[in-house]
Design an enzyme around this catalytic site. Structure first.
Site, short mmCIF file in Angstrom:
data_model
loop_
_atom_site.label_atom_id
_atom_site.label_comp_id
_atom_site.label_asym_id
_atom_site.label_seq_id
_atom_site.Cartn_x
_atom_site.Cartn_y
_atom_site.Cartn_z
N ASP A 233 0.83 -1.20 0.00
CA ASP A 233 0.00 0.00 0.00
C ASP A 233 0.87 1.26 0.00
OD1 ASP A 233 -1.28 -2.30 1.09
OD2 ASP A 233 -2.88 -1.05 1.90
N HIS A 235 -1.07 4.46 -0.51
CA HIS A 235 -2.09 5.31 0.10
C HIS A 235 -1.83 6.81 -0.03
CE1 HIS A 235 -5.19 2.78 1.68
NE2 HIS A 235 -4.34 1.98 2.30
N ASP A 262 -4.13 -0.38 -3.27
CA ASP A 262 -4.29 0.76 -2.36
C ASP A 262 -3.28 1.86 -2.67
OD1 ASP A 262 -6.34 -0.67 -1.25
OD2 ASP A 262 -5.61 -0.54 0.81
N ASP A 265 -6.37 7.17 -1.53
CA ASP A 265 -7.10 7.34 -0.26
C ASP A 265 -6.13 7.51 0.92
OD1 ASP A 265 -9.68 7.34 -1.26
OD2 ASP A 265 -10.00 5.19 -0.90
N ARG A 266 -6.68 8.05 2.00
CA ARG A 266 -5.92 8.33 3.23
C ARG A 266 -4.94 9.48 3.04
NH1 ARG A 266 -8.36 6.03 7.78
NH2 ARG A 266 -8.77 3.83 7.43
N ASN A 294 -8.54 -2.92 -2.12
CA ASN A 294 -9.89 -2.60 -1.66
C ASN A 294 -10.19 -1.11 -1.70
OD1 ASN A 294 -8.03 -2.53 0.69
ND2 ASN A 294 -9.86 -1.91 1.81
N HIS A 295 -9.15 -0.28 -1.81
CA HIS A 295 -9.38 1.16 -1.93
C HIS A 295 -9.44 1.63 -3.38
CE1 HIS A 295 -9.47 2.99 2.11
NE2 HIS A 295 -8.93 1.83 2.45
N HIS A 343 -3.76 -8.39 -3.21
CA HIS A 343 -3.79 -7.31 -2.23
C HIS A 343 -4.21 -7.80 -0.85
CE1 HIS A 343 -4.16 -3.40 -0.43
NE2 HIS A 343 -5.37 -3.71 -0.02
N ARG A 391 -12.15 -7.09 9.91
CA ARG A 391 -12.56 -5.86 9.23
C ARG A 391 -14.06 -5.79 9.00
NH1 ARG A 391 -7.88 -3.68 6.61
NH2 ARG A 391 -6.14 -5.15 6.63
N HIS A 418 -2.22 -4.74 2.40
CA HIS A 418 -3.52 -4.54 3.07
C HIS A 418 -3.45 -4.25 4.56
CE1 HIS A 418 -7.84 -4.80 3.13
NE2 HIS A 418 -7.93 -5.99 3.67
#
Length: 488
Positions: A233, A235, A262, A265-266, A294-295, A343, A391, A418
């Site tokens: 990730d 991010h 990923d 995001d964030r 997943n993002h 991922h 999660r 992840h």
């Protein structure tokens, strides 16, 4: 806990006092952002006295901070079961459901909170925000059929977009990217400048056309004179991405990269990250690979910042084009016929084959179950077998599940991402499952290292860790929805 259970549980005064001491220690650890250690202390407090709703609610909040939203929901429900009038139980469950984009479930909880605490200004504000999101969802659902029938990439006339003479950056000539453009683009990004929207669209469209021709599982062969680097990730941490290239070399035909989901995001430089990766993918189609995370999904992007960032820096049309592009990203890769890279993780049943994965119809948003969902969301666990996801989506899989998958497909190793890891990576499942995470000091607060993995043609692995580097004064989640203030 039911009233019947309450009457059957007797807690001594000594245990009550001990539990309160442990809760106090846990609260201090939580305040110091030592969330995993805090969870352990809350565990001890609950073991000493399982009759106090606040212990479960506090642990739920700590789980939320570690992104274990499934555990947070279960703890919040335990708090509610222990004391149906304990408002924070509903509040914590509402926040965890919101983090999972379960907006209607969250709305129900915040309505209960406001009913039980009608003068709580913060709860009233969150209820209003939640109602706004649900109204928007209902509106979007009403127009969804019409929207799905129209592809942005099919209707967008990029050639007609004029590049003004005042634009002072490099140009894409004859619809073909070159290294000069990529390096100029990165320099602009470092100086917090944008590239022209015409070139932005060209990059996204070119990458989309490359990805959509690939199977859902892509085989990678490493040339004898090359090395492949697997990154986890990122991010939206653009300056840390550049640091990876500084430490490990820029992408090239002999310095191949696989970014394992990923990308966005964030972090608040997600556009800079995704444009850099897509541009290199276009420049060197055989030297940069990307797995969907997943993002790379619309629900996550609406909550965790990417939608807001794209709309702030460019337009809603561009966000829709990114959504279409994320829908065509491959779901997994196999390196040298021996390393499976995904991922999230593995599956809810044994004997899943690589051929099954290749045939997945991935050209959509993932559902809440099935192979595609599990590949994006699942996590390893130390226990044998399978367990419910911490999660709240996907599942947790044990060493035996990993062994079965590898044996079924004549593979040696699973690499996945992840999850934040203190040292940037961790090796589990008897050396057969590796997690790699490449966003150091995640969200400017976690303090973790980042890592990447070098893989040689003879499948030798070397793990490299690195620290975060400074970035401009733009906070993480700068463009996120109002729910970023919920602690998610």
């Amino acid at each position: 806990m039911s009233n019947e259970q309450n009457t059957q549980t007797i807690v001594s005064d000594i245990d009550r006092e001990r539990a309160e001491e442990l809760k106090g220690e846990a609260n201090k650890l939580f305040a110091a952002k030592k969330y995993k250690e805090a969870i352990e202390k809350y565990n001890e407090a609950i073991e000493a006295n399982p009759l106090v709703a606040s212990y479960y609610a506090n642990r739920a909040l700590a789980h939320t901070k570690t992104e274990a939203y499934g555990y947070a929901i279960r703890d919040a429900e335990k708090a509610i079961e222990t004391d149906p009038n304990y408002v924070k139980g509903y509040y914590r469950r509402g926040i965890a459901n919101m983090a999972l984009c379960k907006f209607k479930e969250s709305l129900r909880d915040f309505r209960i909170v406001v009913k039980k605490a009608p003068r709580d200004a913060d709860a009233i504000k969150k209820l209003a925000e939640c109602e706004k999101v649900v109204r928007r969802m209902e509106f979007e659902k009403a127009i969804e059929v019409d929207e799905l029938s129209r592809s942005v990439s099919d209707s967008l006339d990029v050639d007609s977009i004029v590049v003004e003479p005042s634009y002072d950056g490099a140009h894409i000539k004859d619809n073909q990217i070159d290294l000069e453009f990529v390096e100029d683009m990165i320099e602009r990004f470092k100086n917090q400048k944008k590239i022209h929207k015409k070139y932005s669209y060209q990059i996204i469209m070119a990458a989309k056309n490359i990805f959509k021709e690939l199977p859902s599982l892509v085989d990678i062969s490493i040339p004898q004179d090359a090395t492949l680097t697997v990154c986890g990730d990122v991010h939206g941490q653009f300056y840390d991405l550049l640091n990876i290239f500084n430490l490990n070399g820029k992408p090239s035909p002999t310095n191949i990269y696989l970014f394992n989901g990923d990308f966005v995001d964030r972090g608040s430089f997600s556009l800079e990250v995704i444009f850099t990766l897509l541009a290199y993918r276009w420049l060197y189609p055989g030297a940069l690979f990307m797995t969907r995370g997943n993002h790379e999904t619309i629900d996550m992007n609406k909550v965790y910042g990417f939608e807001g960032e794209v709309k702030s820096k460019f337009s809603e049309t561009m966000f829709k084009l990114f959504t279409e592009t994320f829908n065509v990203l491959p779901l997994a890769h196999v390196i040298q016929k021996k390393i499976f890279v995904v991922h999230g993780g593995l599956f809810s049943r044994d004997n899943v084959t690589l051929d099954e994965i290749r045939k997945i119809d991935r050209f959509s948003q993932p559902g809440h179950e099935g192979l595609m969902c599990e590949m994006l969301w699942s996590d390893p666990q130390p226990q044998m077998g399978r367990g419910p996801s911490k999660r709240g989506v996907g599942l947790q899989f044990g060493p035996d599940v990993t062994e079965n998958f590898l044996a079924t497909n004549d593979l040696d190793l699973v690499i996945r991402s992840h999850e934040v890891k203190d040292n940037g990576y961790v090796i589990e499942h008897n050396g057969k499952c590796v997690t790699v995470f490449s966003a150091p000091n995640y969200c400017d607060s976690v303090g973790n290292k980042g890592a990447y993995i070098n893989v040689t043609p003879d499948v030798k692995l070397t793990y490299k860790t690195f620290e975060a580097v400074p970035h401009p004064n733009v906070r993480p989640m700068q463009y996120a929805s109002n729910f970023s203030g919920f602690g998610i």
